[in-house]
Design a protein around this motif. Structure first.
Motif, mmCIF file in Angstrom:
data_model
loop_
_atom_site.group_PDB
_atom_site.id
_atom_site.type_symbol
_atom_site.label_atom_id
_atom_site.label_comp_id
_atom_site.label_asym_id
_atom_site.label_seq_id
_atom_site.Cartn_x
_atom_site.Cartn_y
_atom_site.Cartn_z
ATOM 1 N N GLN A 91 0.851 -1.181 0.000
ATOM 2 C CA GLN A 91 0.000 0.000 0.000
ATOM 3 C C GLN A 91 0.893 1.239 0.000
ATOM 4 O O GLN A 91 1.787 1.382 0.822
ATOM 5 N N GLN A 92 0.639 2.116 -0.973
ATOM 6 C CA GLN A 92 1.444 3.306 -1.105
ATOM 7 C C GLN A 92 0.998 4.324 -0.067
ATOM 8 O O GLN A 92 -0.118 4.834 -0.117
ATOM 9 N N GLN A 93 1.880 4.647 0.886
ATOM 10 C CA GLN A 93 1.503 5.568 1.946
ATOM 11 C C GLN A 93 1.529 7.011 1.472
ATOM 12 O O GLN A 93 0.872 7.869 2.070
ATOM 13 N N VAL A 94 2.331 7.294 0.452
ATOM 14 C CA VAL A 94 2.398 8.628 -0.132
ATOM 15 C C VAL A 94 2.121 8.482 -1.629
ATOM 16 O O VAL A 94 2.873 7.824 -2.335
ATOM 17 N N LYS A 95 1.016 9.070 -2.063
ATOM 18 C CA LYS A 95 0.608 8.947 -3.457
ATOM 19 C C LYS A 95 0.917 10.250 -4.191
ATOM 20 O O LYS A 95 0.477 11.320 -3.767
ATOM 21 N N GLN A 96 1.641 10.131 -5.293
ATOM 22 C CA GLN A 96 2.122 11.292 -6.028
ATOM 23 C C GLN A 96 1.541 11.295 -7.431
ATOM 24 O O GLN A 96 1.440 10.260 -8.079
ATOM 25 N N SER A 97 1.173 12.486 -7.900
ATOM 26 C CA SER A 97 0.651 12.629 -9.259
ATOM 27 C C SER A 97 0.999 14.015 -9.801
ATOM 28 O O SER A 97 1.170 14.968 -9.030
ATOM 29 N N PRO A 98 1.111 14.163 -11.126
ATOM 30 C CA PRO A 98 1.031 13.108 -12.132
ATOM 31 C C PRO A 98 2.347 12.332 -12.220
ATOM 32 O O PRO A 98 3.336 12.714 -11.604
ATOM 33 N N GLN A 99 2.351 11.280 -12.990
ATOM 34 C CA GLN A 99 3.560 10.488 -13.181
ATOM 35 C C GLN A 99 4.562 11.242 -14.049
ATOM 36 O O GLN A 99 5.769 11.133 -13.865
ATOM 37 N N SER A 100 4.045 11.999 -15.021
ATOM 38 C CA SER A 100 4.909 12.799 -15.875
ATOM 39 C C SER A 100 4.199 14.094 -16.235
ATOM 40 O O SER A 100 2.961 14.167 -16.188
ATOM 41 N N LEU A 101 4.998 15.096 -16.597
ATOM 42 C CA LEU A 101 4.471 16.430 -16.818
ATOM 43 C C LEU A 101 5.367 17.152 -17.819
ATOM 44 O O LEU A 101 6.593 17.087 -17.714
ATOM 45 N N ILE A 102 4.729 17.792 -18.790
ATOM 46 C CA ILE A 102 5.473 18.588 -19.768
ATOM 47 C C ILE A 102 4.915 20.004 -19.754
ATOM 48 O O ILE A 102 3.697 20.198 -19.866
ATOM 49 N N VAL A 103 5.792 20.991 -19.594
ATOM 50 C CA VAL A 103 5.376 22.388 -19.609
ATOM 51 C C VAL A 103 6.327 23.177 -20.506
ATOM 52 O O VAL A 103 7.429 22.726 -20.809
ATOM 53 N N GLN A 104 5.873 24.341 -20.887
ATOM 54 C CA GLN A 104 6.726 25.254 -21.642
ATOM 55 C C GLN A 104 7.514 26.120 -20.670
ATOM 56 O O GLN A 104 7.094 26.358 -19.526
ATOM 57 N N LYS A 105 8.654 26.597 -21.128
ATOM 58 C CA LYS A 105 9.470 27.510 -20.324
ATOM 59 C C LYS A 105 8.618 28.661 -19.829
ATOM 60 O O LYS A 105 7.847 29.242 -20.591
ATOM 61 N N GLY A 106 8.753 28.970 -18.545
ATOM 62 C CA GLY A 106 7.963 30.029 -17.936
ATOM 63 C C GLY A 106 6.665 29.562 -17.319
ATOM 64 O O GLY A 106 6.022 30.292 -16.561
ATOM 65 N N GLY A 107 6.257 28.321 -17.626
ATOM 66 C CA GLY A 107 5.041 27.764 -17.062
ATOM 67 C C GLY A 107 5.203 27.413 -15.589
ATOM 68 O O GLY A 107 6.304 27.513 -15.019
ATOM 69 N N ILE A 108 4.105 27.030 -14.953
ATOM 70 C CA ILE A 108 4.118 26.710 -13.524
ATOM 71 C C ILE A 108 3.653 25.267 -13.341
ATOM 72 O O ILE A 108 2.463 25.003 -13.174
ATOM 73 N N PRO A 109 4.582 24.318 -13.380
ATOM 74 C CA PRO A 109 4.179 22.934 -13.126
ATOM 75 C C PRO A 109 3.765 22.752 -11.669
ATOM 76 O O PRO A 109 4.347 23.354 -10.762
#
Lengths: 114, 113
Positions: free
Chosen positions: A1-19
């Motif tokens: 059981q995952q005690q810490v769940k993280q999302s998203p698995q991957s992320l693509i943004v443009q320069k200057g963006g706020i992921p």
């Protein structure tokens, strides 16, 4: 059981963006929540950390938002740069009396396009 | 100041062999923790040592053992290596066993053939 769940698995943004990367936890005994950045072939490097008595913490372009009632916390990267492209991990720990161990999320691979 | 240093950086072994990985903590740090990071996943806690005593152990078989020396450096030993032991082994140091943050070395990449 995952005690810490993280999302998203991957992320693509443009320069200057706020992921935004989100994490949720189950154990209310957790009292320390760090974010680590890892580049290929390197160990995780501590970016920023927060304790549950604070709702927000900023260090440079990195901000942690913490919602204790929802048991969630998130990382925001302002004005993202191609050099921020890396894998980001959230983690949590608690005082187990004799030790502390970090419980990690599965990581988010971030790509910042020029 | 030097960070956490680990050696060797890469290692190739065959099934059934044993391996010893080494870690030197940041100067002044007395606690060392070991983590296993399988490709594409977050690190998993193996051990924590403080003042030469084991203070915490993760869900790993007895083939995994460790020790800490009087100078606070540490060794991780793995016996009877299995293919599934292939991973990046990370060492982290902190001031003591309950203190955060933990600072990580760049790890030892262990490949089992």
């Amino acid at each position: 059981q995952q005690q810490v769940k993280q999302s998203p698995q991957s992320l693509i943004v443009q320069k200057g963006g706020i992921p935004i990367i989100n994490c949720a936890y189950e154990n209310t005994a957790f009292d320390y929540f760090p974010w680590y950045q890892q580049f290929p072939g390197k160990g995780p490097a501590l970016l920023i950390a927060i304790r549950p008595d604070v709702s927000e913490k900023k260090e440079g372009r990195f901000t942690i938002s913490f919602n204790k009632s929802a048991k969630q916390f998130s990382l925001h990267i302002m004005d993202s740069q191609p050099g921020d492209s890396a894998t980001y991990f959230c983690a949590a720990s608690r005082n187990a009396g004799n030790n502390r161990k970090l419980i990690w999320g599965l990581g988010t691979s971030l790509a910042v396009n020029p | 100041d030097a960070g956490v240093t680990q050696s060797p950086t890469h290692l190739i072994k065959t099934r059934g062999q044993h391996v010893t990985l080494r870690c030197s903590p940041i100067s002044g740090h007395k606690s060392v923790s070991w983590y296993q990071q399988v490709l594409g996943q977050g690190p998993q806690f193996i051990f924590q040592y403080y003042e030469k005593e084991e203070r915490g152990r993760g869900n790993f078989p007895d083939r995994f053992s460790a020790r800490q020396f009087p100078n606070y450096s540490s060794e991780l030993n793995v016996n009877a290596l299995l293919l599934g032991d292939s991973a990046l082994y990370l060492c982290a140091s902190s001031l003591d066993q309950r203190n955060q943050p933990q600072h990580f070395g760049d790890g030892t990449r262990l490949s089992i053939l």
